[in-house]
Design a protein around this motif. Structure first.
Motif, PDB file in Angstrom:
ATOM      1  N   GLU A  70       0.837  -1.154  -0.078  1.00 57.87           N
ATOM      2  CA  GLU A  70       0.107  -0.026   0.054  1.00 57.87           C
ATOM      3  C   GLU A  70       0.905   1.095  -0.222  1.00 57.87           C
ATOM      4  OE1 GLU A  70      -3.370  -0.467  -0.558  1.00 57.87           O
ATOM      5  OE2 GLU A  70      -4.150  -0.368   1.554  1.00 57.87           O
ATOM      6  N   ASP A 105      -9.631   0.821   5.393  1.00 53.42           N
ATOM      7  CA  ASP A 105      -9.204  -0.009   4.456  1.00 53.42           C
ATOM      8  C   ASP A 105      -8.868  -1.338   4.903  1.00 53.42           C
ATOM      9  OD1 ASP A 105     -10.136   1.730   2.583  1.00 53.42           O
ATOM     10  OD2 ASP A 105      -8.352   1.728   1.360  1.00 53.42           O
ATOM     11  N   ASP A 106      -8.869  -2.303   4.241  1.00 52.33           N
ATOM     12  CA  ASP A 106      -8.034  -3.637   4.766  1.00 52.33           C
ATOM     13  C   ASP A 106      -8.533  -4.631   5.730  1.00 52.33           C
ATOM     14  OD1 ASP A 106      -6.167  -2.528   2.723  1.00 52.33           O
ATOM     15  OD2 ASP A 106      -4.564  -2.084   4.236  1.00 52.33           O
ATOM     16  N   HIS A 155     -12.724  -3.934  -1.257  1.00 53.13           N
ATOM     17  CA  HIS A 155     -11.276  -3.523  -1.438  1.00 53.13           C
ATOM     18  C   HIS A 155     -10.340  -4.701  -1.920  1.00 53.13           C
ATOM     19  CE1 HIS A 155      -7.776  -1.018  -0.865  1.00 53.13           C
ATOM     20  NE2 HIS A 155      -7.481  -1.693   0.262  1.00 53.13           N
ATOM     21  N   HIS A 159      -6.491  -8.733  -2.173  1.00 56.35           N
ATOM     22  CA  HIS A 159      -5.539  -7.621  -1.821  1.00 56.35           C
ATOM     23  C   HIS A 159      -4.210  -8.055  -2.480  1.00 56.35           C
ATOM     24  CE1 HIS A 159      -3.853  -4.042   0.011  1.00 56.35           C
ATOM     25  NE2 HIS A 159      -5.026  -3.632   0.150  1.00 56.35           N
TER      26      HIS A 159
HETATM   27 ZN    ZN Z   1      -5.412  -1.605   1.047  1.00 53.95          ZN
END
Ligand code: ZN
Length: 303
Positions: A70, A105-106, A155, A159
């Motif tokens: 990221e 996020d995440d 998201h 990922h």
């Molecule tokens: Zn992320």
């Protein structure tokens, strides 16, 4: 006389042989020593390179984990953030009511329930751009996000930049997977997306415009961010600094979409959250979950 000479000659010859033997010995020794040195140099060079790589991963200079990936992608975004600073229509006038969208996020992660508790304490709704996790404890968290009135966004499932940005097919099947997971668990037909690394990421092998058209064709809206807390960087910001990072930028815009992270290691983000909400409220900002009415904040767009 003859015998004397022969003896001398034999002596000389023996001496020469001995000298030659010593020479050969020295040359062999030096040769072996050089070979050994070369091998050791090679081994040590490899070791140094591998250690440097590990240091880079730890300090976030190289893609190693989700979080450092990221960082790699985000660091490219300064140009876009600068672009927003001059985006006339989103610049705040002194009497504007600031709209702030907190986005996490995440997740889900071991920090999600604490984040939800804090948001609940303040009566604030936020947006969670989640990834795919199938364990029961995480399923409960997807449910809590939705049941407590927050916006759930996608998201990606994995990922993994190397997978989702390898081809449109890989991206589409990953998208399908996270959309189905959210639907199966929460009954929500999720139509919001945040690209891992943002639409401005520099890691995709495929033109981002192709992914963007795919989302557009499937009626999915993507959101990037124009305010970054800095909680994804390798620099260990204190909770106070995270709040300061956000507050410095939020005052500039009518609409701020704030990038935060909900991951196991993001304890500072959790610790910063109460102070962040209080600072935003003291500023007169309204904190909202992303909806169809939210002003689009996108780094890269296509016509
Ligand atoms: Zn992320």
């Amino acid at each position: 006389m003859m015998i004397q000479e022969k003896r001398e000659l034999r002596k000389k010859r023996n001496k020469l042989k001995r000298v030659n033997r010593i020479k050969t010995g020295i040359i062999t020794f030096v040769g072996l020593y050089m070979l050994f040195s070369m091998i050791m140099t090679t081994v040590l060079t490899f070791k140094v390179v591998s250690l440097q790589r590990q240091i880079n991963v730890i300090t976030g200079k190289e893609s190693g984990t989700v979080e450092t990936q990221e960082v790699a992608a985000e660091s490219e975004d300064e140009t876009y953030l600068t672009m927003y600073a001059t985006a006339e229509d989103n610049l705040a006038d002194p009497d504007d009511t600031l709209k702030v969208y907190l986005t996490f996020d995440d997740g889900p992660s071991s920090n999600t329930s604490e984040i939800l508790n804090i948001l609940d304490d303040y009566g604030v709704k936020a947006t969670f751009f989640v990834v795919g996790k199938e364990d029961e404890e995480y399923k409960e968290l997807y449910k809590r996000i939705v049941d407590e009135g927050h916006t759930i966004g996608m998201h990606s499932y994995s990922h993994k930049y190397s997978d989702i940005y390898s081809s449109l097919d890989a991206f589409a099947s990953d998208l399908d997977r996270i959309q189905n997971l959210i639907y199966d668990i929460t009954g929500t037909d999720c139509l919001y997306y945040r690209f891992p690394g943002g639409s401005s990421n520099q890691v995709s092998n495929v033109e981002m415009s192709r992914y963007i058209s795919y989302l557009n064709d499937n009626n999915i809206t993507y959101f990037d961010w124009n305010v970054s807390s800095g909680d994804a960087t390798s620099q260990a910001y204190s909770p106070d600094e995270l709040v300061e990072n956000v507050m410095n930028d939020v005052v500039k815009y009518k609409t701020s979409v704030v990038l935060l992270h909900d991951a196991d290691a993001k304890d500072a983000t959790v610790a910063a959250l109460p102070q962040l909400i209080e600072s935003l409220q003291a500023q007169g900002a309204v904190i909202l979950p992303i909806s169809d009415d939210t002003t689009l904040i996108q780094h890269v767009t296509i016509d």
